[in-house]
Write a protein that holds these residues in place. Structure first.
Motif, PDB file in Angstrom:
ATOM      1  N   ASP A 161       1.530   6.576  -1.708  1.00  0.00           N
ATOM      2  CA  ASP A 161       0.942   5.237  -1.705  1.00  0.00           C
ATOM      3  C   ASP A 161       1.976   4.143  -1.968  1.00  0.00           C
ATOM      4  N   ASP A 164       1.333   0.745   2.164  1.00  0.00           N
ATOM      5  CA  ASP A 164      -0.095   0.564   2.377  1.00  0.00           C
ATOM      6  C   ASP A 164      -0.525   1.242   3.674  1.00  0.00           C
ATOM      7  N   CYS A 451      -5.173  -2.650   3.444  1.00  0.00           N
ATOM      8  CA  CYS A 451      -5.346  -1.327   2.844  1.00  0.00           C
ATOM      9  C   CYS A 451      -6.824  -1.115   2.546  1.00  0.00           C
ATOM     10  N   CYS A 454      -8.574   0.762  -0.685  1.00  0.00           N
ATOM     11  CA  CYS A 454      -7.511   1.138  -1.617  1.00  0.00           C
ATOM     12  C   CYS A 454      -7.823   0.555  -2.988  1.00  0.00           C
TER      13      CYS A 454
END
Length: 493
Positions: A161, A164, A451, A454
């Motif tokens: 991670d 993105d 993203c 996320c």
């Protein structure tokens, strides 16, 4: 492989001309390796392609669908659409054999030409059917490729991670471009084998990891709670078992296409051994949390075992390459490099759409209701009905319906049911629900979101001001007026 090592001969079986490959013994290691890894056309190759292409990345969204449907409905819909998908794949295979037989009676030669679904419709029913089939099939394959790309970016994000999801989409878009060098489904042997191995590993990782993780504290299984979510989940499963938009291309890559009929059913049965345990286990462990986590990886703790679970991509691109090649007159070109260069423009819209709509999960349901419902359910069923509508066509059909389905009456009855069910439930209710959910994702996250779903980056907590000083008998007074003290802030009261 040298041309002398590969001889293609036509073998007449009944009224159908099959293409069989008779090979001489490879003369060196290079030829043997090329034959083993690159040249596929057996029933095993077709089974690998069908099984790995049927579920692929959708496997990771099925627990999300279970959270929308509830455990019982999720299981029943998988079984139901698995049977329905196998039936329409059978119809497509029958229509392919019928078309190819008719054309080969006219001395047509398909050795340098890949037959596609829209050409089957054209040959059997005319240009209007061809145009409708081409529009639906190409649009579905385009968005199928988009979904594969989005899924790859989403999966790799949970491994690393530091970047993105949008950046990973850029990277995997470039990786996707390498599929232009794969000439046809004949050459997917190693790719489809690896795809099936990784899909199998991922499914059983999800199952075992969820069971070992156990249920989260206070887990709730409240689905179904909303009619919109219920039909959204159902259409995602419709999409899962509607992966046979590449059926004709896989059949054409076989040395004996007539053996395909049982292959898709066996592939579906195998896929059900992956999808049912994994979706049920993840939903059991995490329950309603999945409503906001369409990718099951996002809820499982990071580990080397999870990072190994990756699903390959690329199958949906290849039929689009064929259509594009035929449109620009490059399909029968024998230069692989020229064909690869000609295919590159197809990758651009896939890349672009994956960046615009990164909604992995909701986009599956939308594509399922609006495109899959027609492409691989309604159109094949109607095409079968109209192809054999006359008594002469039924009498001269290359493939007669099986006795245990009730012959023609039974086949027509099943097809009418498929058309009505999928149009009302899949396209009607499913289209309304999935579009509503899809628009909600756009309103919530926006287009080109960087993203999707996320977690926000951890915020540094602001430093709290020091407590006020209190003078007492044991504490020295603060140096408020010390010449070396730079007093730049005030204390809160």
């Amino acid at each position: 492989m040298a041309a002398a090592d590969k001889v293609v001969e036509t073998v007449i079986v009944g009224n159908y001309v099959e293409m069989e490959r008779t090979e001489g013994k490879p003369t060196d290691i290079k030829a043997k390796l090329s034959n083993f890894f690159w040249h596929g056309g057996s029933v095993y190759d077709a089974w690998f392609s069908c099984a790995s292409n049927q579920v692929a990345q959708v496997l990771l969204t099925l627990p999300y669908s279970f959270s929308q449907l509830g455990m019982l409905s999720g299981i029943l819909f998988q079984l139901f659409y698995g049977v329905l998908g196998s039936w329409t794949a059978y119809l497509i295979s029958v229509l392919y054999v019928e078309y190819r037989t008719r054309k080969e009676r006219e001395k047509a030669d398909f050795r340098n030409h890949v037959i596609q679904w829209f050409e089957v419709l054209d040959g059997l029913l005319g240009k209007h059917w061809r145009n409708v089939g081409l529009a639906f099939n190409c649009t579905f394959l385009l968005f199928g490729s988009v979904i594969q790309l989005i899924a790859c970016a989403s999966n790799i994000y949970y491994i690393n991670d530091n970047l993105d999801k949008r950046t990973w989409t850029y990277i995997f878009g470039a990786c996707c471009a390498t599929t232009v060098f794969i000439p046809s489904f004949h050459n997917y042997r190693i790719w489809s084998f690896l795809g099936l191995v990784m899909t199998t590993y991922t499914a059983w990782y999800l199952t075992i990891a969820s069971i070992l993780h156990g249920q989260v504290e206070g887990v709730k299984h409240s689905g179904p709670t909303k009619i919109v979510l219920y039909f959204t989940g159902a259409t995602n499963i419709l999409y899962t078992f509607g992966g046979h938009a590449v059926t004709v291309e896989i059949m054409h890559a076989m040395w004996k296409p007539q053996k395909f009929k049982a292959i898709y059913l066996l592939a579906t049965l195998y896929v059900l051994t992956l999808t049912l345990p994994s979706a049920a286990a993840v939903y059991w462990a995490f329950g309603d949390m999945l409503l906001n986590h369409s990718n099951a990886f996002s809820l499982l703790p990071k580990s080397p075992m999870r990072d190994m679970a990756f699903i390959t991509f690329g199958f949906a691109c290849t039929p689009l390459y064929f259509v594009w090649e035929k449109a620009i007159g490059m399909h029968e070109c024998k230069s692989l490099c020229k064909r690869a260069a000609a295919r590159l423009p197809v990758v651009v819209p896939i890349w672009f759409l994956a960046i615009i709509f990164p909604f992995f999960g909701p986009i599956n349901s939308t594509v399922g209701s609006l495109l899959v419902s027609f492409t691989v359910y309604i159109i094949p069923a109607l095409a079968y009905i109209f192809t054999f509508r006359s008594a002469a066509a039924r009498e001269n059909a290359v493939e007669q319906p099986p006795k245990y389905f009730g012959r023609w009456v039974g086949a027509y009855t099943i097809n009418v049911f498929v058309v009505v069910w999928v149009f009302v439930v899949g396209f009607g209710f499913g289209g309304w629900a999935s579009l509503t959910n899809f628009i909600h994702q756009i309103d919530t996250f926006g287009l080109f979101t960087k993203c999707y779903q996320c977690l926000p980056p951890p915020q540094k907590l602001p430093m709290s001001p020091p407590p006020p000083f209190h003078l007492n008998a044991t504490a020295a007074p603060p140096l408020l007026h010390h010449p070396g003290f730079n007093h730049t802030h005030s204390h809160s009261p």
